[in-house]
Design a protein around this motif. Structure first.
Motif: not given
Length: 362
Positions: A227-237, A297-307, A328-333
């Motif tokens: 349960l602890a290692q079950s992983a959720l994948w998100r875009n993060v920026y 953005l709504r279903t698969g991403s975490l984004f914004g300021s650090p706060a 943390t990388g998207f396309g040819a970022m």
């Protein structure tokens, strides 16, 4: 919480491949320095979508450049690999990494039929090929000698050498999305990863997995570990401000989707259509970017300021997520842009969850 780092970095042209490959190595080493517990490699061919293409060979390079971080695959596309060769390669990798290998497995892409065609295959038999390959890999690590008479492979194997460091072999993870898959993986005691699962569904899916673990008769320690290692994948920026992060991530996602749709239109054979059940607003070419990007953005991403991102991670923690995979990388970022976002996340977000609590937004 445990934070993993995932790369899906595209190279826009062949003359940039070498530099982009070096960039991904630097990013993975930076992930280890920042305190990410694991790095995960994707596998795609022919179009630069995963610039290194061969994730197994690339993992060997990372094993030599890192010391602590675990190295995972999200996922190995099983039909593209001979199972004996794969068993040997993974066993060697586990030795090179001193037991730091995790292996996500899948039946292959649901959208890029050109990858199957490029390997002399078609996707209609991908699930059967995957299941047979899994059986061979697991048995090859356990049985010496192994005699196997299957639909796709007829084998006589004296032994797999070297033996993996992790016995009987590196953990084989499954990528899951449906409730039935969560429950079955729990019953079998298989570690799981999932992507683009809405927050309101996470608690329910994690409970389904836990019910499967209980049905499988696994002991309390095993259940807690899985349960602890079950992983959720998100875009993060992470950027300096919420508005900057949304604008920059949205632009990167538009570029990523344009490449994705172009190569599928250009290279998929004319008789191929993805299964309707596999399509969503992001993957369906009939959906315009103006709808697809807000969906991601709504279903698969975490984004914004650090706060703001701290608050978003706290929301996931509060519904049961203990292991977050951060793309943390998207396309040819740009490499520097990626590193800057990684450092903001590693230095200003991750420490807030080190003791299980989250700092007040500031």
């Amino acid at each position: 919480m445990q934070f993993g780092w995932l790369t899906l970095s595209m190279s826009p042209s062949p003359d940039q491949d070498a530099r982009r490959i070096a960039n991904v190595i630097d990013q993975a080493c930076e992930a280890e320095r920042l305190g990410f517990s694991d790095v995960w490699l994707t596998e795609h061919y022919f179009t630069g979508e995963s610039v290194y293409s061969d994730s197994l060979m690339f993992a060997a390079a990372l094993a030599m450049r890192t010391a602590r971080v675990r190295i995972g695959f999200a996922v190995v596309q099983m039909p593209f690999h001979h199972p004996v060769r794969l068993a040997v390669q993974l066993a060697l990798l586990d030795n090179l990494a001193n037991g730091r290998i995790d292996v996500g497995i899948g039946k292959g892409t649901a959208y890029n039929e050109y990858e199957f065609v490029g390997h002399g295959l078609r996707s209609h038999e991908s699930r059967a090929r995957m299941e047979e390959a899994i059986d061979i890999v697991e048995r090859a690590w356990r049985e010496s000698p192994l005699s196997y008479d299957g639909k796709f492979h007829k084998l006589q194997i004296p032994a797999i050498r070297p033996k993996p460091v992790q016995q009987p072999g590196p953990p084989l993870w499954r990528s899951v999305i449906s409730p039935g898959s969560f429950r079955e993986c729990g019953r079998l005691g298989v570690p799981i990863l999932t992507a683009r699962l809405p927050v309101e569904r996470i608690k329910e899916r994690w409970a389904t997995y836990e019910a499967g673990l209980e049905a499988g008769g696994h002991d309390e320690r095993t259940r807690a570990r899985l349960l602890a290692q079950s992983a959720l994948w998100r875009n993060v920026y992470v950027a300096e401000s919420d508005a900057q992060a949304e604008d920059e991530l949205s632009a990167l996602l538009v570029e990523t989707r344009a490449h994705m749709m172009h190569v599928r239109e250009a290279y998929n054979p004319p008789d191929f259509e993805p299964e309707p059940a596999a399509l969503n607003a992001w993957t369906d070419p009939r959906v315009p970017d103006s709808e697809a990007v807000p969906f991601v953005l709504r279903t698969g991403s975490l984004f914004g300021s650090p706060a703001r991102v701290r608050d978003q991670v706290a929301e996931l923690r509060d519904v049961g997520v203990r292991h977050l995979l951060c793309q943390t990388g998207f396309g040819a970022m740009d490499h520097d842009q990626n590193i800057a976002s990684m450092r903001r996340f590693g230095e200003k977000v991750m420490p807030a969850f080190a003791d299980g609590s989250v700092a007040t937004s500031a």
